[in-house]
Design an enzyme around this catalytic site. Sequence first.
Site, PDB file in Angstrom:
ATOM      1  N   HIS A 159     -17.433  60.927  77.884  1.00 62.32           N
ATOM      2  CA  HIS A 159     -16.611  59.715  77.923  1.00 62.32           C
ATOM      3  C   HIS A 159     -15.383  60.032  78.774  1.00 62.32           C
ATOM      4  O   HIS A 159     -14.681  61.020  78.532  1.00 62.32           O
ATOM      5  CB  HIS A 159     -16.211  59.331  76.496  1.00 62.32           C
ATOM      6  CG  HIS A 159     -15.080  58.348  76.443  1.00 62.32           C
ATOM      7  ND1 HIS A 159     -15.044  57.220  77.238  1.00 62.32           N
ATOM      8  CD2 HIS A 159     -13.937  58.327  75.708  1.00 62.32           C
ATOM      9  CE1 HIS A 159     -13.933  56.565  76.993  1.00 62.32           C
ATOM     10  NE2 HIS A 159     -13.242  57.208  76.070  1.00 62.32           N
ATOM     11  N   ASN A 215     -10.091  54.897  81.899  1.00 58.18           N
ATOM     12  CA  ASN A 215     -10.851  54.862  80.646  1.00 58.18           C
ATOM     13  C   ASN A 215     -11.413  53.452  80.447  1.00 58.18           C
ATOM     14  O   ASN A 215     -10.670  52.517  80.187  1.00 58.18           O
ATOM     15  CB  ASN A 215      -9.919  55.252  79.488  1.00 58.18           C
ATOM     16  CG  ASN A 215     -10.631  55.291  78.145  1.00 58.18           C
ATOM     17  OD1 ASN A 215     -11.737  54.786  77.997  1.00 58.18           O
ATOM     18  ND2 ASN A 215      -9.978  55.875  77.157  1.00 58.18           N
ATOM     19  N   CYS A 272     -14.863  53.606  71.867  1.00 60.16           N
ATOM     20  CA  CYS A 272     -15.321  54.329  73.073  1.00 60.16           C
ATOM     21  C   CYS A 272     -16.645  55.060  72.852  1.00 60.16           C
ATOM     22  O   CYS A 272     -17.309  55.445  73.818  1.00 60.16           O
ATOM     23  CB  CYS A 272     -14.252  55.315  73.528  1.00 60.16           C
ATOM     24  SG  CYS A 272     -12.688  54.540  73.888  1.00 60.16           S
TER      25      CYS A 272
HETATM   26  O1  UT7 Z   1     -10.522  56.702  74.353  1.00 60.96           O
HETATM   27  C1  UT7 Z   1      -9.384  57.274  73.714  1.00 60.96           C
HETATM   28  C2  UT7 Z   1      -8.140  56.785  74.413  1.00 60.96           C
HETATM   29  N1  UT7 Z   1      -6.974  57.587  74.369  1.00 60.96           N
HETATM   30  C3  UT7 Z   1      -6.840  58.848  74.854  1.00 60.96           C
HETATM   31  O2  UT7 Z   1      -7.738  59.503  75.262  1.00 60.96           O
HETATM   32  C4  UT7 Z   1      -5.440  59.388  74.889  1.00 60.96           C
HETATM   33  C5  UT7 Z   1      -5.276  60.774  74.333  1.00 60.96           C
HETATM   34  N2  UT7 Z   1      -3.928  61.224  74.587  1.00 60.96           N
HETATM   35  C6  UT7 Z   1      -3.528  61.622  75.814  1.00 60.96           C
HETATM   36  O3  UT7 Z   1      -4.323  61.703  76.732  1.00 60.96           O
HETATM   37  C7  UT7 Z   1      -2.072  61.987  76.016  1.00 60.96           C
HETATM   38  O4  UT7 Z   1      -1.425  62.047  74.770  1.00 60.96           O
HETATM   39  C8  UT7 Z   1      -1.325  60.983  76.940  1.00 60.96           C
HETATM   40  C9  UT7 Z   1      -1.846  61.095  78.368  1.00 60.96           C
HETATM   41  C10 UT7 Z   1      -1.525  59.547  76.453  1.00 60.96           C
HETATM   42  C11 UT7 Z   1       0.168  61.289  76.955  1.00 60.96           C
HETATM   43  O5  UT7 Z   1       0.392  62.641  77.352  1.00 60.96           O
HETATM   44  P1  UT7 Z   1       1.358  63.572  76.476  1.00 60.96           P
HETATM   45  O6  UT7 Z   1       1.468  64.833  77.216  1.00 60.96           O
HETATM   46  O7  UT7 Z   1       0.820  63.608  75.089  1.00 60.96           O
HETATM   47  O8  UT7 Z   1       2.724  62.781  76.568  1.00 60.96           O
HETATM   48  P2  UT7 Z   1       3.656  62.264  75.387  1.00 60.96           P
HETATM   49  O9  UT7 Z   1       3.060  61.057  74.738  1.00 60.96           O
HETATM   50  O10 UT7 Z   1       4.015  63.397  74.526  1.00 60.96           O
HETATM   51  O11 UT7 Z   1       4.914  61.801  76.201  1.00 60.96           O
HETATM   52  C12 UT7 Z   1       5.662  62.726  77.019  1.00 60.96           C
HETATM   53  C13 UT7 Z   1       6.720  61.946  77.744  1.00 60.96           C
HETATM   54  C14 UT7 Z   1       7.552  61.036  76.858  1.00 60.96           C
HETATM   55  O12 UT7 Z   1       8.889  61.063  77.322  1.00 60.96           O
HETATM   56  P3  UT7 Z   1       9.999  61.961  76.567  1.00 60.96           P
HETATM   57  O13 UT7 Z   1      10.017  61.455  75.162  1.00 60.96           O
HETATM   58  O14 UT7 Z   1       9.482  63.384  76.661  1.00 60.96           O
HETATM   59  O15 UT7 Z   1      11.227  61.681  77.360  1.00 60.96           O
HETATM   60  C15 UT7 Z   1       6.964  59.671  77.108  1.00 60.96           C
HETATM   61  O16 UT7 Z   1       7.889  58.629  76.877  1.00 60.96           O
HETATM   62  O17 UT7 Z   1       6.117  61.099  78.738  1.00 60.96           O
HETATM   63  C16 UT7 Z   1       6.627  59.768  78.580  1.00 60.96           C
HETATM   64  N3  UT7 Z   1       5.596  58.813  79.000  1.00 60.96           N
HETATM   65  C17 UT7 Z   1       5.477  58.417  80.283  1.00 60.96           C
HETATM   66  N4  UT7 Z   1       6.176  58.710  81.391  1.00 60.96           N
HETATM   67  C18 UT7 Z   1       5.774  58.147  82.544  1.00 60.96           C
HETATM   68  C19 UT7 Z   1       4.626  58.234  78.254  1.00 60.96           C
HETATM   69  N5  UT7 Z   1       3.861  57.447  79.045  1.00 60.96           N
HETATM   70  C20 UT7 Z   1       4.371  57.539  80.292  1.00 60.96           C
HETATM   71  C21 UT7 Z   1       4.022  56.972  81.534  1.00 60.96           C
HETATM   72  N6  UT7 Z   1       4.743  57.298  82.631  1.00 60.96           N
HETATM   73  N7  UT7 Z   1       2.970  56.120  81.671  1.00 60.96           N
END
Ligand code: UT7
Length: 326
Positions: A253, A283, A113
């Site tokens: 970005h 993204n 990225c």
């Molecule tokens: O260019 C670089 C690219 N990547 C990034 O910039 C990503 C950086 N990271 C983030 O932006 C965040 O970590 C995310 C947006 C990807 C995720 O947010 P989070 O607050 O860190 O969520 P998490 O991964 O801790 O997941 C929380 C919950 C989980 O469920 P449980 O275990 O609490 O029951 C996940 O399974 O959200 C669930 N989850 C979803 N639910 C609905 C994960 N993805 C999804 C989804 N829809 N798409």
Amino acid sequence: MIRSRIVGTGHYLPEKVLTNVDLEKLMDTTDDWIRQRTGILQRHIAADHEATSDLAAQACSRALADAGAAPDEVDYLICATLTPDHFMPSTACLAQYKTGMKRAAACDVNAACSGFVYSLQLADALIRAGVYKTIVVAGAEMMTSRIDWGKRDTAVLFGDGAGAVVIRGEEGERGILSTYAASDGSASDILIVPAGGSRQTITPENIGECNRAIQMNGRELYKRAVMSFGDAAEQALARAGVGVGDVDLFIPHQANKRIITSAVERIGLPDEKIYLNVDRVANTSAASIPIALDHARSEGKVPDGALLLFAAFGAGLTWASAVVRW
Ligand code: UT7
């Protein structure tokens, strides 16, 4: 003094749009979850007949038209991408042919990225060293080619698109004032496409188990992204000899609205100086900053003389920044 001035911008987004509500029908997710956690409302998806070089070529042609430059004026085309058409030849060579840049050398840069800002730094150095006069830098991605639609943690984050800028060496105060690039390969595993390269080749025997899609440790990446944005902004501003208060528009970005909001608190920029289009395009990796720059210009947010700050982070890890006097 010769500076590298951006004299034209362009972007291309494929016609097909996939909204969060569309994604609700494809996987176990909700519009609300995606909006709250990322700020994304929709993403563009390339058509079946399109590949990354097609998106790049469209963006380059639009940037050349904006600059009033002919394709055969271009000395060099750099295409930043992590989703090339092929391992070889480079996507830049394919776009060079499609756009008629007959005299141009062409190569790809993969800094994930951060690729566009990394490429901008290379272009700036080549121009100021007197090697080339006119360089096109494109960022082009077909992120959907690296998505596993069965994995909701990554599938909702990305979109396809391309952006490009035409850069010319010119006397004067306008142009790229500073650049900065950094990397930390010790964290290479937190954002990775594990299979398909030399580390894990794909054979008829292992094709079912190989992961050719993006794998991500979202939480770890989030923390590092906020710190990287802070370091990138600080370094580029210091190198340009300007302060945070001098910045007219910050074009980060467009990974995730929450990351950007946390980062700008750290940097000390007010909300009205941040450009966001992640809601519309998601993204798009290396394409994200040049698409955002072109969007910002078309909305009248980049007047002559404005001081712009670009900052990016991505897999590698990599992070990079630039300060530009428009
Ligand atoms: O260019 C670089 C690219 N990547 C990034 O910039 C990503 C950086 N990271 C983030 O932006 C965040 O970590 C995310 C947006 C990807 C995720 O947010 P989070 O607050 O860190 O969520 P998490 O991964 O801790 O997941 C929380 C919950 C989980 O469920 P449980 O275990 O609490 O029951 C996940 O399974 O959200 C669930 N989850 C979803 N639910 C609905 C994960 N993805 C999804 C989804 N829809 N798409």
